[in-house]
Design an enzyme around this catalytic site. Structure first.
Site, PDB file in Angstrom:
ATOM      1  N   CYS A   1       0.852  -1.190   0.000  1.00 52.33           N
ATOM      2  CA  CYS A   1       0.000   0.000   0.000  1.00 52.33           C
ATOM      3  C   CYS A   1       0.887   1.239   0.000  1.00 52.33           C
ATOM      4  O   CYS A   1       1.951   1.269   0.620  1.00 52.33           O
ATOM      5  CB  CYS A   1      -0.962   0.009   1.187  1.00 52.33           C
ATOM      6  SG  CYS A   1      -0.281   0.611   2.735  1.00 52.33           S
ATOM      7  N   GLU A   2       0.455   2.247  -0.734  1.00 51.07           N
ATOM      8  CA  GLU A   2       1.281   3.445  -0.866  1.00 51.07           C
ATOM      9  C   GLU A   2       1.226   4.334   0.374  1.00 51.07           C
ATOM     10  O   GLU A   2       2.025   5.251   0.513  1.00 51.07           O
ATOM     11  CB  GLU A   2       0.868   4.248  -2.095  1.00 51.07           C
ATOM     12  CG  GLU A   2      -0.504   4.862  -2.039  1.00 51.07           C
ATOM     13  CD  GLU A   2      -0.835   5.660  -3.291  1.00 51.07           C
ATOM     14  OE1 GLU A   2      -1.563   6.650  -3.154  1.00 51.07           O
ATOM     15  OE2 GLU A   2      -0.381   5.296  -4.382  1.00 51.07           O
ATOM     16  N   HIS A   3       0.303   4.081   1.283  1.00 56.87           N
ATOM     17  CA  HIS A   3       0.179   4.930   2.468  1.00 56.87           C
ATOM     18  C   HIS A   3       1.143   4.534   3.577  1.00 56.87           C
ATOM     19  O   HIS A   3       1.670   5.405   4.277  1.00 56.87           O
ATOM     20  CB  HIS A   3      -1.268   4.885   2.995  1.00 56.87           C
ATOM     21  CG  HIS A   3      -2.259   5.359   1.991  1.00 56.87           C
ATOM     22  ND1 HIS A   3      -3.467   4.725   1.762  1.00 56.87           N
ATOM     23  CD2 HIS A   3      -2.215   6.395   1.120  1.00 56.87           C
ATOM     24  CE1 HIS A   3      -4.126   5.370   0.808  1.00 56.87           C
ATOM     25  NE2 HIS A   3      -3.390   6.378   0.405  1.00 56.87           N
ATOM     26  N   HIS A   4       1.364   3.230   3.765  1.00 58.12           N
ATOM     27  CA  HIS A   4       2.247   2.773   4.844  1.00 58.12           C
ATOM     28  C   HIS A   4       3.364   1.853   4.346  1.00 58.12           C
ATOM     29  O   HIS A   4       4.195   1.420   5.121  1.00 58.12           O
ATOM     30  CB  HIS A   4       1.435   2.036   5.920  1.00 58.12           C
ATOM     31  CG  HIS A   4       0.327   2.855   6.489  1.00 58.12           C
ATOM     32  ND1 HIS A   4      -0.983   2.734   6.065  1.00 58.12           N
ATOM     33  CD2 HIS A   4       0.337   3.824   7.433  1.00 58.12           C
ATOM     34  CE1 HIS A   4      -1.739   3.593   6.723  1.00 58.12           C
ATOM     35  NE2 HIS A   4      -0.977   4.267   7.562  1.00 58.12           N
TER      36      HIS A   4
ATOM     37  N   GLN B   1      -5.894  -0.428  -3.482  1.00 59.49           N
ATOM     38  CA  GLN B   1      -6.664  -1.503  -4.116  1.00 59.49           C
ATOM     39  C   GLN B   1      -7.599  -0.968  -5.199  1.00 59.49           C
ATOM     40  O   GLN B   1      -7.777  -1.602  -6.251  1.00 59.49           O
ATOM     41  CB  GLN B   1      -7.449  -2.282  -3.060  1.00 59.49           C
ATOM     42  CG  GLN B   1      -8.193  -3.487  -3.617  1.00 59.49           C
ATOM     43  CD  GLN B   1      -8.837  -4.324  -2.525  1.00 59.49           C
ATOM     44  OE1 GLN B   1      -8.383  -4.335  -1.390  1.00 59.49           O
ATOM     45  NE2 GLN B   1      -9.902  -5.022  -2.871  1.00 59.49           N
TER      46      GLN B   1
ATOM     47  N   HIS C   1      -5.441  -6.350   4.130  1.00 57.08           N
ATOM     48  CA  HIS C   1      -4.481  -5.251   4.219  1.00 57.08           C
ATOM     49  C   HIS C   1      -3.759  -5.298   5.568  1.00 57.08           C
ATOM     50  O   HIS C   1      -4.392  -5.173   6.617  1.00 57.08           O
ATOM     51  CB  HIS C   1      -5.200  -3.906   4.061  1.00 57.08           C
ATOM     52  CG  HIS C   1      -5.748  -3.695   2.683  1.00 57.08           C
ATOM     53  ND1 HIS C   1      -5.211  -2.780   1.810  1.00 57.08           N
ATOM     54  CD2 HIS C   1      -6.768  -4.302   2.020  1.00 57.08           C
ATOM     55  CE1 HIS C   1      -5.885  -2.818   0.666  1.00 57.08           C
ATOM     56  NE2 HIS C   1      -6.832  -3.731   0.774  1.00 57.08           N
TER      57      HIS C   1
ATOM     58  N   CYS D   1      -1.943  -3.110   6.820  1.00 60.02           N
ATOM     59  CA  CYS D   1      -2.020  -1.833   7.537  1.00 60.02           C
ATOM     60  C   CYS D   1      -3.252  -1.779   8.433  1.00 60.02           C
ATOM     61  O   CYS D   1      -3.288  -1.020   9.400  1.00 60.02           O
ATOM     62  CB  CYS D   1      -1.995  -0.647   6.569  1.00 60.02           C
ATOM     63  SG  CYS D   1      -3.349  -0.632   5.390  1.00 60.02           S
TER      64      CYS D   1
END
Length: 197
Positions: free
Chosen positions: A87-90, A128, A156, A158
């Site tokens: 995931c690009e956030h975490h 996603q 996920h 995260c």
């Protein structure tokens, strides 16, 4: 992979190794202790593998096994395609299964090419929802079928390792074009990919 690309990858790996060594120190670790001596380079190699989709062309993959078939107008389905992404956030993993269908207009592609397209987009920093759309758009653009539908089910890390810490949650996304805009066609696809549990 060209020789120039290999040189660029090695240069990037060297730079990443230095950064990961610094990160270990910032986290409070001693990067020079025995167990961590090779960790920065290992992590650099792992990250390059997990993001190798940036260096691959999914449309070229589909075109490499594209065949004219004007008589077949039914669904072609490849389901239960395992994928792993970050995931690009975490930058934590999310993983699961992709189910892809298309209805040929004029062209079909080799069945192994659909999972390769999924892998190429998954091996990038992702969310996603975007992953679902990119797979659909790539197949629609390249094969120009009568319709495409993509459903992704994923877990996920995260959400499981941090934040709300919900270990059994499953996220489902879908996107479609063409004939799949008809509820009956979508329903047929969903029935065909249903798991018998």
């Amino acid at each position: 992979m060209t020789e120039r690309n290999e040189e660029e990858i090695l240069r990037a790996r060297t730079a990443l190794t230095g950064h990961y060594k610094e990160i270990l120190g910032l986290l409070g670790e001693d990067a020079s202790r025995e167990g961590l001596l090779k960790t920065p380079e290992r992590v650099a190699k792992a990250m390059q593998f997990l993001t190798k989709g940036y260096r691959e062309d999914p449309e070229a993959v589909l075109r490499s096994a594209m065949f004219q078939e004007e008589n077949y107008k039914q669904m072609v389905i490849v389901k239960d395609i395992d994928f792993f992404s970050l995931c690009e956030h975490h930058m934590l993993p999310f993983f699961g299964k992709a189910h892809v269908a298309y209805i040929p207009r004029k062209y079909i592609t080799g069945l192994s090419k659909i999972p390769r397209v999924v892998d190429i987009f998954a091996r990038r920093l992702q969310i996603q929802e975007r992953l679902t759309m990119q797979i659909k758009d790539c197949i629609q653009r390249t094969l120009d079928p009568l319709g495409v539908m993509v459903v992704i089910e994923a877990q996920h890390m995260c959400m499981q390792m941090r934040g709300v810490e919900k270990q059994n949650s499953l996220t489902t996304t879908s996107d479609f074009t063409g004939f799949f805009q008809q509820a009956k066609t979508r329903e047929e696809f969903m029935n065909l990919i249903k798991h018998n549990r």
